[in-house]
Design a protein around this motif. Structure first.
Motif, PDB file in Angstrom:
ATOM      1  N   SER A   1       0.877  -1.099  -0.018  1.00 39.42           N
ATOM      2  CA  SER A   1       0.003   0.103   0.007  1.00 39.42           C
ATOM      3  C   SER A   1       0.834   1.157  -0.115  1.00 39.42           C
ATOM      4  CB  SER A   1      -0.834  -0.276   1.128  1.00 39.42           C
ATOM      5  OG  SER A   1      -0.193   0.238   2.429  1.00 39.42           O
ATOM      6  N   ASP A   2       0.191   2.499  -0.440  1.00 37.79           N
ATOM      7  CA  ASP A   2       1.102   3.730  -0.422  1.00 37.79           C
ATOM      8  C   ASP A   2       1.545   3.872   1.091  1.00 37.79           C
ATOM      9  OD1 ASP A   2       0.699   4.039  -3.137  1.00 37.79           O
ATOM     10  OD2 ASP A   2      -0.815   5.600  -2.868  1.00 37.79           O
ATOM     11  N   GLY A   3       0.811   3.654   1.892  1.00 41.46           N
ATOM     12  CA  GLY A   3       1.362   3.792   3.395  1.00 41.46           C
ATOM     13  C   GLY A   3       2.753   3.091   3.707  1.00 41.46           C
ATOM     14  N   ASP A   4       2.881   2.004   3.012  1.00 43.15           N
ATOM     15  CA  ASP A   4       4.275   1.179   3.335  1.00 43.15           C
ATOM     16  C   ASP A   4       5.325   1.771   2.774  1.00 43.15           C
ATOM     17  OD1 ASP A   4       2.649  -0.454   4.784  1.00 43.15           O
ATOM     18  OD2 ASP A   4       2.364  -1.697   2.997  1.00 43.15           O
ATOM     19  N   ARG A   5       4.929   2.748   1.622  1.00 49.76           N
ATOM     20  CA  ARG A   5       6.265   3.620   0.914  1.00 49.76           C
ATOM     21  C   ARG A   5       7.076   4.519   1.918  1.00 49.76           C
ATOM     22  NH1 ARG A   5       4.232   4.979  -4.871  1.00 49.76           N
ATOM     23  NH2 ARG A   5       3.006   6.595  -3.755  1.00 49.76           N
ATOM     24  N   VAL A   6       8.172   4.744   1.570  1.00 51.37           N
ATOM     25  CA  VAL A   6       8.912   5.960   2.395  1.00 51.37           C
ATOM     26  C   VAL A   6       9.054   6.879   1.351  1.00 51.37           C
ATOM     27  CG1 VAL A   6      11.192   6.260   3.293  1.00 51.37           C
ATOM     28  CG2 VAL A   6      10.434   4.095   3.594  1.00 51.37           C
ATOM     29  N   ALA A   7       8.713   8.214   1.938  1.00 49.83           N
ATOM     30  CA  ALA A   7       8.910   9.378   1.080  1.00 49.83           C
ATOM     31  C   ALA A   7      10.311   9.937   1.066  1.00 49.83           C
ATOM     32  CB  ALA A   7       7.925  10.508   1.524  1.00 49.83           C
TER      33      ALA A   7
ATOM     34  N   GLU B   1      22.209   5.800  -0.538  1.00 54.34           N
ATOM     35  CA  GLU B   1      22.841   5.814  -1.898  1.00 54.34           C
ATOM     36  C   GLU B   1      22.242   7.334  -2.642  1.00 54.34           C
ATOM     37  OE1 GLU B   1      22.214   3.544  -6.047  1.00 54.34           O
ATOM     38  OE2 GLU B   1      21.632   2.900  -4.371  1.00 54.34           O
ATOM     39  N   ARG B   2      23.308   7.849  -3.181  1.00 53.95           N
ATOM     40  CA  ARG B   2      23.116   9.222  -3.856  1.00 53.95           C
ATOM     41  C   ARG B   2      21.881   9.010  -4.893  1.00 53.95           C
ATOM     42  NH1 ARG B   2      26.897  12.747  -7.481  1.00 53.95           N
ATOM     43  NH2 ARG B   2      25.662  14.818  -7.754  1.00 53.95           N
ATOM     44  N   ILE B   3      20.631   9.297  -4.851  1.00 55.82           N
ATOM     45  CA  ILE B   3      19.831   9.030  -5.869  1.00 55.82           C
ATOM     46  C   ILE B   3      19.498  10.385  -6.845  1.00 55.82           C
ATOM     47  CG2 ILE B   3      19.114   7.011  -4.851  1.00 55.82           C
ATOM     48  CD1 ILE B   3      16.390   8.640  -3.808  1.00 55.82           C
ATOM     49  N   ALA B   4      19.545  11.512  -6.267  1.00 54.98           N
ATOM     50  CA  ALA B   4      19.145  12.689  -7.051  1.00 54.98           C
ATOM     51  C   ALA B   4      20.020  13.940  -6.508  1.00 54.98           C
ATOM     52  CB  ALA B   4      17.720  13.018  -6.964  1.00 54.98           C
ATOM     53  N   GLU B   5      19.858  14.948  -7.221  1.00 56.44           N
ATOM     54  CA  GLU B   5      20.453  16.291  -6.663  1.00 56.44           C
ATOM     55  C   GLU B   5      19.449  17.368  -6.943  1.00 56.44           C
ATOM     56  OE1 GLU B   5      24.631  18.041  -7.155  1.00 56.44           O
ATOM     57  OE2 GLU B   5      23.596  17.691  -9.352  1.00 56.44           O
ATOM     58  N   PHE B   6      19.430  18.126  -6.237  1.00 55.40           N
ATOM     59  CA  PHE B   6      18.502  19.176  -6.458  1.00 55.40           C
ATOM     60  C   PHE B   6      19.023  20.634  -5.854  1.00 55.40           C
ATOM     61  CE2 PHE B   6      16.888  18.526  -1.845  1.00 55.40           C
ATOM     62  CZ  PHE B   6      17.032  19.675  -1.295  1.00 55.40           C
ATOM     63  N   GLN B   7      18.796  22.024  -6.367  1.00 62.60           N
ATOM     64  CA  GLN B   7      19.318  23.280  -6.244  1.00 62.60           C
ATOM     65  C   GLN B   7      18.452  24.139  -5.390  1.00 62.60           C
ATOM     66  OE1 GLN B   7      20.612  26.012  -9.321  1.00 62.60           O
ATOM     67  NE2 GLN B   7      22.461  25.356  -9.108  1.00 62.60           N
ATOM     68  N   VAL B   8      18.891  24.820  -4.344  1.00 61.34           N
ATOM     69  CA  VAL B   8      18.278  25.871  -3.721  1.00 61.34           C
ATOM     70  C   VAL B   8      19.399  27.063  -3.837  1.00 61.34           C
ATOM     71  CG1 VAL B   8      17.231  26.629  -1.694  1.00 61.34           C
ATOM     72  CG2 VAL B   8      16.948  24.456  -2.529  1.00 61.34           C
ATOM     73  N   GLU B   9      18.707  28.157  -4.249  1.00 53.49           N
ATOM     74  CA  GLU B   9      19.594  29.513  -4.152  1.00 53.49           C
ATOM     75  C   GLU B   9      21.032  29.001  -4.679  1.00 53.49           C
ATOM     76  OE1 GLU B   9      19.454  31.440  -0.228  1.00 53.49           O
ATOM     77  OE2 GLU B   9      17.396  32.120  -1.130  1.00 53.49           O
TER      78      GLU B   9
ATOM     79  N   ALA C   1      15.924   4.929   2.376  1.00 59.61           N
ATOM     80  CA  ALA C   1      15.770   3.327   2.589  1.00 59.61           C
ATOM     81  C   ALA C   1      16.118   2.473   1.840  1.00 59.61           C
ATOM     82  CB  ALA C   1      14.056   3.151   2.943  1.00 59.61           C
ATOM     83  N   THR C   2      16.411   1.341   1.977  1.00 59.88           N
ATOM     84  CA  THR C   2      16.957   0.259   0.729  1.00 59.88           C
ATOM     85  C   THR C   2      15.593  -0.449   0.463  1.00 59.88           C
ATOM     86  OG1 THR C   2      18.746  -0.303   2.014  1.00 59.88           O
ATOM     87  CG2 THR C   2      18.023  -1.872   0.439  1.00 59.88           C
TER      88      THR C   2
ATOM     89  N   ALA D   1       9.861  11.578  -4.244  1.00 61.35           N
ATOM     90  CA  ALA D   1       9.893  10.324  -4.758  1.00 61.35           C
ATOM     91  C   ALA D   1       9.404   9.504  -3.672  1.00 61.35           C
ATOM     92  CB  ALA D   1      10.965   9.982  -5.395  1.00 61.35           C
ATOM     93  N   TYR D   2       8.979   8.285  -4.038  1.00 64.62           N
ATOM     94  CA  TYR D   2       8.790   7.068  -3.004  1.00 64.62           C
ATOM     95  C   TYR D   2       9.396   6.041  -3.324  1.00 64.62           C
ATOM     96  CZ  TYR D   2       4.682   9.846  -1.678  1.00 64.62           C
ATOM     97  OH  TYR D   2       3.774  10.811  -1.524  1.00 64.62           O
ATOM     98  N   ILE D   3      10.189   5.574  -2.028  1.00 61.66           N
ATOM     99  CA  ILE D   3      10.678   4.146  -2.331  1.00 61.66           C
ATOM    100  C   ILE D   3       9.864   2.974  -1.541  1.00 61.66           C
ATOM    101  CG2 ILE D   3      12.635   3.049  -1.227  1.00 61.66           C
ATOM    102  CD1 ILE D   3      14.153   5.557  -1.647  1.00 61.66           C
ATOM    103  N   GLU D   4       9.533   1.923  -1.936  1.00 68.22           N
ATOM    104  CA  GLU D   4       9.044   0.880  -1.486  1.00 68.22           C
ATOM    105  C   GLU D   4      10.226  -0.149  -0.907  1.00 68.22           C
ATOM    106  OE1 GLU D   4       6.729  -1.517  -4.227  1.00 68.22           O
ATOM    107  OE2 GLU D   4       5.421   0.054  -4.866  1.00 68.22           O
ATOM    108  N   PRO D   5      10.152   0.099   0.533  1.00 70.81           N
ATOM    109  CA  PRO D   5      11.287  -0.725   1.353  1.00 70.81           C
ATOM    110  C   PRO D   5      11.400  -2.091   1.109  1.00 70.81           C
ATOM    111  CG  PRO D   5       9.616   0.099   2.851  1.00 70.81           C
ATOM    112  CD  PRO D   5       9.255   0.618   1.402  1.00 70.81           C
ATOM    113  N   GLU D   6      12.240  -2.808   1.447  1.00 69.63           N
ATOM    114  CA  GLU D   6      12.620  -4.199   1.362  1.00 69.63           C
ATOM    115  C   GLU D   6      12.064  -4.849   2.634  1.00 69.63           C
ATOM    116  OE1 GLU D   6      16.559  -5.054   0.381  1.00 69.63           O
ATOM    117  OE2 GLU D   6      16.391  -5.026  -1.888  1.00 69.63           O
ATOM    118  N   GLY D   7      11.378  -6.125   2.524  1.00 66.05           N
ATOM    119  CA  GLY D   7      11.126  -6.633   3.862  1.00 66.05           C
ATOM    120  C   GLY D   7       9.525  -6.633   3.954  1.00 66.05           C
TER     121      GLY D   7
END
Length: 87
Positions: free
Chosen positions: A2-8, A41-49, A59-60, A81-87
């Motif tokens: 479910s969406d509730g199990d995903r990590v934001a 793990e580095r998954i993305a990059e964003f910029q502020v000012e 999470a893994t 984004a959302y990550i579906e954790p293992e386990g």
């Protein structure tokens, strides 16, 4: 799963201290949606000012959904984004 199990992947937790701007820009996603990621793990990059901020996986698991794609603006605290954790 479910969406509730995903990590934001929350931009607010990564915001670079005190800034005058509450708007960021996603620069790059280093991991495509559907790929397995390791916590930290580095998954993305964003910029502020003109400050580039690395986005680590909180999470893994699988990068299940990218909410803000490359070149997308977002506000402080938005989910990137959302990550579906293992386990």
């Amino acid at each position: 799963m479910s969406d509730g199990d995903r990590v934001a992947v929350d931009s607010g937790a990564l915001w670079p201290g005190e800034t005058d701007d509450d708007v960021g820009l996603v620069l790059d996603w280093f991991v495509p949606e559907g790929s397995r990621v390791e916590a930290g793990e580095r998954i993305a990059e964003f910029q502020v000012e003109k400050v580039d901020v690395d986005v680590p996986a909180p999470a893994t698991g699988v990068l299940a959904e990218v909410v803000r794609g490359e070149d997308s603006e977002f506000e402080r605290g938005d989910v990137l984004a959302y990550i579906e954790p293992e386990g």
